[in-house]
Motif scaffolding. Structure first.
Motif, PDB file in Angstrom:
ATOM      1  N   PRO A   1       0.820  -1.213   0.000  1.00  0.00           N
ATOM      2  CA  PRO A   1       0.000   0.000   0.000  1.00  0.00           C
ATOM      3  C   PRO A   1       0.856   1.266   0.000  1.00  0.00           C
ATOM      4  O   PRO A   1       1.073   1.884   1.033  1.00  0.00           O
ATOM      5  N   THR A   2       1.342   1.627  -1.171  1.00  0.00           N
ATOM      6  CA  THR A   2       2.154   2.834  -1.299  1.00  0.00           C
ATOM      7  C   THR A   2       1.410   3.830  -2.190  1.00  0.00           C
ATOM      8  O   THR A   2       0.588   3.428  -3.022  1.00  0.00           O
ATOM      9  N   PRO A   3       1.688   5.111  -2.038  1.00  0.00           N
ATOM     10  CA  PRO A   3       1.042   6.107  -2.912  1.00  0.00           C
ATOM     11  C   PRO A   3       1.301   5.810  -4.389  1.00  0.00           C
ATOM     12  O   PRO A   3       0.416   5.965  -5.227  1.00  0.00           O
ATOM     13  N   GLU A   4       2.514   5.367  -4.700  1.00  0.00           N
ATOM     14  CA  GLU A   4       2.869   5.055  -6.086  1.00  0.00           C
ATOM     15  C   GLU A   4       1.976   3.928  -6.629  1.00  0.00           C
ATOM     16  O   GLU A   4       1.444   4.027  -7.739  1.00  0.00           O
ATOM     17  N   ASN A   5       1.790   2.862  -5.860  1.00  0.00           N
ATOM     18  CA  ASN A   5       0.961   1.748  -6.325  1.00  0.00           C
ATOM     19  C   ASN A   5      -0.505   2.135  -6.460  1.00  0.00           C
ATOM     20  O   ASN A   5      -1.189   1.704  -7.388  1.00  0.00           O
ATOM     21  N   ILE A   6      -0.994   2.964  -5.554  1.00  0.00           N
ATOM     22  CA  ILE A   6      -2.379   3.449  -5.653  1.00  0.00           C
ATOM     23  C   ILE A   6      -2.545   4.235  -6.949  1.00  0.00           C
ATOM     24  O   ILE A   6      -3.533   4.076  -7.667  1.00  0.00           O
ATOM     25  N   ASP A   7      -1.563   5.069  -7.266  1.00  0.00           N
ATOM     26  CA  ASP A   7      -1.624   5.845  -8.507  1.00  0.00           C
ATOM     27  C   ASP A   7      -1.605   4.942  -9.740  1.00  0.00           C
ATOM     28  O   ASP A   7      -2.324   5.194 -10.709  1.00  0.00           O
ATOM     29  N   PHE A   8      -0.804   3.889  -9.715  1.00  0.00           N
ATOM     30  CA  PHE A   8      -0.773   2.948 -10.841  1.00  0.00           C
ATOM     31  C   PHE A   8      -2.133   2.279 -11.033  1.00  0.00           C
ATOM     32  O   PHE A   8      -2.609   2.131 -12.155  1.00  0.00           O
TER      33      PHE A   8
ATOM     34  N   ALA B   1      -4.983   7.633   4.859  1.00  0.00           N
ATOM     35  CA  ALA B   1      -4.932   8.602   3.755  1.00  0.00           C
ATOM     36  C   ALA B   1      -4.995   7.894   2.403  1.00  0.00           C
ATOM     37  O   ALA B   1      -5.677   8.356   1.480  1.00  0.00           O
ATOM     38  N   LEU B   2      -4.300   6.770   2.278  1.00  0.00           N
ATOM     39  CA  LEU B   2      -4.328   6.023   1.016  1.00  0.00           C
ATOM     40  C   LEU B   2      -5.682   5.344   0.809  1.00  0.00           C
ATOM     41  O   LEU B   2      -6.177   5.264  -0.313  1.00  0.00           O
ATOM     42  N   PHE B   3      -6.275   4.875   1.894  1.00  0.00           N
ATOM     43  CA  PHE B   3      -7.596   4.260   1.787  1.00  0.00           C
ATOM     44  C   PHE B   3      -8.626   5.280   1.301  1.00  0.00           C
ATOM     45  O   PHE B   3      -9.451   4.990   0.440  1.00  0.00           O
ATOM     46  N   LYS B   4      -8.547   6.496   1.811  1.00  0.00           N
ATOM     47  CA  LYS B   4      -9.457   7.561   1.372  1.00  0.00           C
ATOM     48  C   LYS B   4      -9.240   7.894  -0.099  1.00  0.00           C
ATOM     49  O   LYS B   4     -10.185   8.180  -0.829  1.00  0.00           O
ATOM     50  N   LYS B   5      -7.984   7.852  -0.515  1.00  0.00           N
ATOM     51  CA  LYS B   5      -7.663   8.106  -1.921  1.00  0.00           C
ATOM     52  C   LYS B   5      -8.321   7.060  -2.824  1.00  0.00           C
ATOM     53  O   LYS B   5      -8.843   7.377  -3.886  1.00  0.00           O
ATOM     54  N   LEU B   6      -8.315   5.816  -2.378  1.00  0.00           N
ATOM     55  CA  LEU B   6      -8.994   4.746  -3.129  1.00  0.00           C
ATOM     56  C   LEU B   6     -10.508   4.925  -3.100  1.00  0.00           C
ATOM     57  O   LEU B   6     -11.190   4.761  -4.104  1.00  0.00           O
TER      58      LEU B   6
ATOM     59  N   THR C   1     -13.254  -6.380  -4.072  1.00  0.00           N
ATOM     60  CA  THR C   1     -12.556  -6.882  -2.889  1.00  0.00           C
ATOM     61  C   THR C   1     -11.467  -5.901  -2.489  1.00  0.00           C
ATOM     62  O   THR C   1     -10.768  -5.364  -3.341  1.00  0.00           O
ATOM     63  N   PHE C   2     -11.362  -5.681  -1.187  1.00  0.00           N
ATOM     64  CA  PHE C   2     -10.257  -4.900  -0.632  1.00  0.00           C
ATOM     65  C   PHE C   2      -9.839  -5.598   0.658  1.00  0.00           C
ATOM     66  O   PHE C   2     -10.620  -5.707   1.588  1.00  0.00           O
ATOM     67  N   LYS C   3      -8.604  -6.093   0.681  1.00  0.00           N
ATOM     68  CA  LYS C   3      -8.113  -6.804   1.871  1.00  0.00           C
ATOM     69  C   LYS C   3      -6.676  -6.422   2.182  1.00  0.00           C
ATOM     70  O   LYS C   3      -5.874  -6.191   1.285  1.00  0.00           O
ATOM     71  N   GLU C   4      -6.397  -6.384   3.468  1.00  0.00           N
ATOM     72  CA  GLU C   4      -5.035  -6.220   3.949  1.00  0.00           C
ATOM     73  C   GLU C   4      -4.590  -7.590   4.451  1.00  0.00           C
ATOM     74  O   GLU C   4      -5.192  -8.138   5.377  1.00  0.00           O
ATOM     75  N   LEU C   5      -3.564  -8.137   3.827  1.00  0.00           N
ATOM     76  CA  LEU C   5      -3.156  -9.505   4.117  1.00  0.00           C
ATOM     77  C   LEU C   5      -2.112  -9.639   5.226  1.00  0.00           C
ATOM     78  O   LEU C   5      -1.901 -10.722   5.736  1.00  0.00           O
ATOM     79  N   ASN C   6      -1.465  -8.561   5.598  1.00  0.00           N
ATOM     80  CA  ASN C   6      -0.418  -8.597   6.623  1.00  0.00           C
ATOM     81  C   ASN C   6       0.646  -9.644   6.316  1.00  0.00           C
ATOM     82  O   ASN C   6       0.881 -10.569   7.081  1.00  0.00           O
ATOM     83  N   LEU C   7       1.285  -9.480   5.197  1.00  0.00           N
ATOM     84  CA  LEU C   7       2.329 -10.406   4.763  1.00  0.00           C
ATOM     85  C   LEU C   7       3.690  -9.716   4.686  1.00  0.00           C
ATOM     86  O   LEU C   7       4.479  -9.996   3.801  1.00  0.00           O
ATOM     87  N   ASN C   8       3.964  -8.837   5.618  1.00  0.00           N
ATOM     88  CA  ASN C   8       5.211  -8.082   5.542  1.00  0.00           C
ATOM     89  C   ASN C   8       6.344  -8.743   6.323  1.00  0.00           C
ATOM     90  O   ASN C   8       7.068  -8.117   7.065  1.00  0.00           O
TER      91      ASN C   8
END
Length: 139
Positions: free
Chosen positions: A19-26, A51-56, A67-74
């Motif tokens: 979830p980065t601003p760059e990926n949201i823009d892509f 902030a990124l969620f609001k952008k989406l 579908t929108f999911k946070e997988l917590n795979l970091n």
């Protein structure tokens, strides 16, 4: 995600990314001119900042997002009982009194992600030699 793709409006798309601003823009760019896909399924490998969620949520693609999911795979599992936070200098920065890099938030997020995936509530022990270990344990 950075490469330009041809539209496939009869298919769904799956985005698996950080979830980065760059990926949201892509992702948003895929829907600027035409409908690229019939629906999209977005899976983030980490928690998405508000902030990124609001952008989406305020973009045109919210109509096609199924579908929108946070997988917590970091974290990176290396073996059955071994994992890495994928930071080659992490131990140095966590325990060295000479380290200037603030990295406790990142370490805490990664460890919390690991514990959540394992369904574990950890008992935290730490050395009092450095303040950083205490910061991580208290977070």
């Amino acid at each position: 995600i950075r490469k330009r793709r041809q539209p496939l409006p009869e298919f769904d798309a799956i985005y698996l990314c950080q979830p980065t601003p760059e990926n949201i823009d892509f992702i948003k760019d895929d829907f600027k001119t035409e409908k690229m896909y019939s629906a999209i399924h977005v899976f983030f490998t980490d928690a998405c900042p508000d902030a990124l969620f609001k952008k989406l949520a305020t973009s045109k693609m919210k109509r096609v997002m199924k579908t929108f999911k946070e997988l917590n795979l970091n974290f990176v599992p290396s073996e059955q009982r071994v994992f890495s936070l994928d930071d080659p200098h992490g131990l140095y920065h966590a325990y060295s009194v000479n380290s200037k890099r603030p990295g406790t938030e990142k370490v805490v997020e990664h460890l919390a992600s690991l514990c959540a995936n394992l369904g574990e509530v950890p008992i935290v022990r730490y050395s009092t030699v450095t303040d950083k270990a205490e910061d991580i344990a208290q977070a």
